[in-house]
Design a protein around this motif. Structure first.
Motif, PDB file in Angstrom:
ATOM      1  N   GLY A 149       0.818  -1.206   0.000  1.00  0.00           N
ATOM      2  CA  GLY A 149       0.000   0.000   0.000  1.00  0.00           C
ATOM      3  C   GLY A 149       0.849   1.253   0.000  1.00  0.00           C
ATOM      4  N   MET A 150       0.191   2.406  -0.067  1.00  0.00           N
ATOM      5  CA  MET A 150       0.914   3.663  -0.180  1.00  0.00           C
ATOM      6  C   MET A 150       1.805   3.916   1.044  1.00  0.00           C
ATOM      7  N   VAL A 151       1.259   3.743   2.237  1.00  0.00           N
ATOM      8  CA  VAL A 151       2.052   3.937   3.452  1.00  0.00           C
ATOM      9  C   VAL A 151       2.968   2.740   3.684  1.00  0.00           C
ATOM     10  N   GLY A 152       2.441   1.540   3.502  1.00  0.00           N
ATOM     11  CA  GLY A 152       3.212   0.335   3.758  1.00  0.00           C
ATOM     12  C   GLY A 152       4.478   0.242   2.933  1.00  0.00           C
ATOM     13  N   ALA A 153       4.417   0.689   1.684  1.00  0.00           N
ATOM     14  CA  ALA A 153       5.602   0.667   0.826  1.00  0.00           C
ATOM     15  C   ALA A 153       6.691   1.570   1.393  1.00  0.00           C
ATOM     16  N   HIS A 154       6.289   2.720   1.953  1.00  0.00           N
ATOM     17  CA  HIS A 154       7.270   3.626   2.565  1.00  0.00           C
ATOM     18  C   HIS A 154       7.802   3.064   3.883  1.00  0.00           C
ATOM     19  N   ILE A 161      -0.097   3.260  18.110  1.00  0.00           N
ATOM     20  CA  ILE A 161      -1.133   3.531  17.115  1.00  0.00           C
ATOM     21  C   ILE A 161      -0.878   4.891  16.490  1.00  0.00           C
ATOM     22  N   LEU A 162      -0.721   4.903  15.176  1.00  0.00           N
ATOM     23  CA  LEU A 162      -0.579   6.160  14.438  1.00  0.00           C
ATOM     24  C   LEU A 162      -1.924   6.501  13.826  1.00  0.00           C
ATOM     25  N   ARG A 163      -2.389   7.716  14.095  1.00  0.00           N
ATOM     26  CA  ARG A 163      -3.673   8.175  13.553  1.00  0.00           C
ATOM     27  C   ARG A 163      -3.445   9.359  12.607  1.00  0.00           C
ATOM     28  N   PRO A 164      -3.001   9.105  11.389  1.00  0.00           N
ATOM     29  CA  PRO A 164      -2.810  10.203  10.439  1.00  0.00           C
ATOM     30  C   PRO A 164      -4.141  10.774   9.969  1.00  0.00           C
ATOM     31  N   GLY A 165      -4.082  12.002   9.452  1.00  0.00           N
ATOM     32  CA  GLY A 165      -5.259  12.588   8.834  1.00  0.00           C
ATOM     33  C   GLY A 165      -5.330  12.117   7.390  1.00  0.00           C
ATOM     34  N   LEU A 166      -5.557  13.037   6.477  1.00  0.00           N
ATOM     35  CA  LEU A 166      -5.506  12.685   5.062  1.00  0.00           C
ATOM     36  C   LEU A 166      -4.081  12.272   4.715  1.00  0.00           C
ATOM     37  N   ILE A 167      -3.944  11.137   4.049  1.00  0.00           N
ATOM     38  CA  ILE A 167      -2.623  10.653   3.660  1.00  0.00           C
ATOM     39  C   ILE A 167      -2.329  11.127   2.243  1.00  0.00           C
ATOM     40  N   THR A 168      -1.285  11.916   2.109  1.00  0.00           N
ATOM     41  CA  THR A 168      -0.943  12.455   0.794  1.00  0.00           C
ATOM     42  C   THR A 168       0.211  11.666   0.187  1.00  0.00           C
ATOM     43  N   GLY A 169       0.191  11.587  -1.124  1.00  0.00           N
ATOM     44  CA  GLY A 169       1.185  10.809  -1.850  1.00  0.00           C
ATOM     45  C   GLY A 169       0.541  10.205  -3.088  1.00  0.00           C
ATOM     46  N   GLN A 170       1.263   9.355  -3.776  1.00  0.00           N
ATOM     47  CA  GLN A 170       0.787   8.771  -5.027  1.00  0.00           C
ATOM     48  C   GLN A 170       0.288   7.350  -4.795  1.00  0.00           C
ATOM     49  N   ARG A 171      -0.998   7.132  -5.023  1.00  0.00           N
ATOM     50  CA  ARG A 171      -1.558   5.790  -4.915  1.00  0.00           C
ATOM     51  C   ARG A 171      -1.519   5.087  -6.262  1.00  0.00           C
ATOM     52  N   ASP A 172      -1.430   3.744  -6.211  1.00  0.00           N
ATOM     53  CA  ASP A 172      -1.471   2.961  -7.436  1.00  0.00           C
ATOM     54  C   ASP A 172      -2.881   2.929  -8.020  1.00  0.00           C
ATOM     55  N   ALA A 191      -3.153  16.816   7.123  1.00  0.00           N
ATOM     56  CA  ALA A 191      -2.693  15.900   6.083  1.00  0.00           C
ATOM     57  C   ALA A 191      -1.207  15.627   6.262  1.00  0.00           C
ATOM     58  N   GLN A 192      -0.843  14.357   6.134  1.00  0.00           N
ATOM     59  CA  GLN A 192       0.559  13.984   6.288  1.00  0.00           C
ATOM     60  C   GLN A 192       0.996  13.153   5.082  1.00  0.00           C
ATOM     61  N   ASP A 193       2.234  13.363   4.647  1.00  0.00           N
ATOM     62  CA  ASP A 193       2.762  12.620   3.505  1.00  0.00           C
ATOM     63  C   ASP A 193       3.013  11.164   3.881  1.00  0.00           C
ATOM     64  N   ALA A 194       2.762  10.268   2.931  1.00  0.00           N
ATOM     65  CA  ALA A 194       2.907   8.836   3.188  1.00  0.00           C
ATOM     66  C   ALA A 194       4.321   8.468   3.603  1.00  0.00           C
ATOM     67  N   ASP A 195       5.320   9.115   2.998  1.00  0.00           N
ATOM     68  CA  ASP A 195       6.700   8.771   3.358  1.00  0.00           C
ATOM     69  C   ASP A 195       7.030   9.198   4.782  1.00  0.00           C
ATOM     70  N   VAL A 196       6.447  10.312   5.220  1.00  0.00           N
ATOM     71  CA  VAL A 196       6.665  10.779   6.593  1.00  0.00           C
ATOM     72  C   VAL A 196       5.999   9.811   7.582  1.00  0.00           C
ATOM     73  N   ILE A 197       4.805   9.358   7.258  1.00  0.00           N
ATOM     74  CA  ILE A 197       4.113   8.383   8.109  1.00  0.00           C
ATOM     75  C   ILE A 197       4.924   7.092   8.187  1.00  0.00           C
TER      76      ILE A 197
END
Length: 233
Positions: free
Chosen positions: A11-16, A151-162, A190-196
């Motif tokens: 996934g977008m976050v998992g890949a990072h 537990i990480l509770r991000p807001g909107l996750i920004t980045g490029q989804r497949d 909103a937090q970037d996927a790579d930062v998460i």
């Protein structure tokens, strides 16, 4: 030196998260369990990465239980969508069911730290099915009694989804535009996927070392600003 197991690695976050794990010199082994081969496994040789790929998710828990040595940290960025699952009922069965089943397997195997990527709106009392589901995953995992649960509770996750999510893409565009003006206009919601991803790895390692805030010895919950802090450290 630390061994880590990860689900949700495609996934977008998992890949990072996977990228951050592989780049961290204190982590000696990374095991992923997924339906598809993670991109990192196909790029260049990754000596410390072991992948288990199977569409049969009923095999995942036994695979996790059999890992040797036992992962010190188990990270879940696993999630699906209503559309991909074929309706909310199936989404709940998949997302809640697998997250809790795999968490139990990790706990029973002796994993000390569990890290969950959740959502800022997670609440078991929510009137919305999605945020209620996220809240129930959190509560069911906390009840398992890991040495430490993060537990990480991000807001909107920004980045490029497949996959294509037009509505979300539009909001991500707005978040990106605000972020270019000043990070403070975006970071709160909103937090970037790579930062998460980096934050998940950093706080997981801190939790394993016992380096957690006062009052969060058993359960440590991080929101947007906390994620930014630990993801950009």
């Amino acid at each position: 030196m630390t061994n880590v197991a990860l689900i949700g690695c495609t996934g977008m976050v998992g890949a990072h998260i996977l990228t951050s794990l592989l780049a961290n010199s204190s982590i000696t082994r990374v095991d992923t369990i997924s339906r598809r081969t993670p991109q990192a496994a196909g790029a260049s040789p990754q000596p410390k990465l072991t992948t288990f790929v199977s569409d049969d998710t009923s095999k995942w828990a036994s695979q996790l239980s059999s890992l040797t040595p036992t992962p010190s940290i188990f990270i879940s960025a696993f999630a699906t969508t209503r559309g991909a699952a074929g309706g909310f009922e199936n989404q709940y069965k998949i997302e809640h069911g697998l997250n809790v089943e795999l968490a139990k397997a990790a706990r029973d195997a002796g994993t000390k730290v569990y890290v969950l990527i959740s959502s800022s709106g997670a609440d078991i009392k929510s009137g919305f099915g999605y945020t209620k589901m996220k809240g129930e995953i959190e509560e069911d995992v906390k009840a398992l009694g890991f040495e430490r649960t993060v537990i990480l509770r991000p807001g909107l996750i920004t980045g490029q989804r497949d996959e294509s999510r037009p509505m979300e893409a539009a909001v991500r565009f707005v978040a990106g535009a605000f972020g270019k003006l000043h990070s403070s206009l975006k970071d709160g919601w909103a937090q970037d996927a790579d930062v998460i991803g980096k934050a998940a790895v950093n706080v997981g390692l801190k939790a394993l070392d016992g380096d957690v805030p006062a009052g969060s010895e058993k359960v440590w919950v991080l929101y947007g600003s906390d994620i930014i802090q630990h993801g950009k450290a």
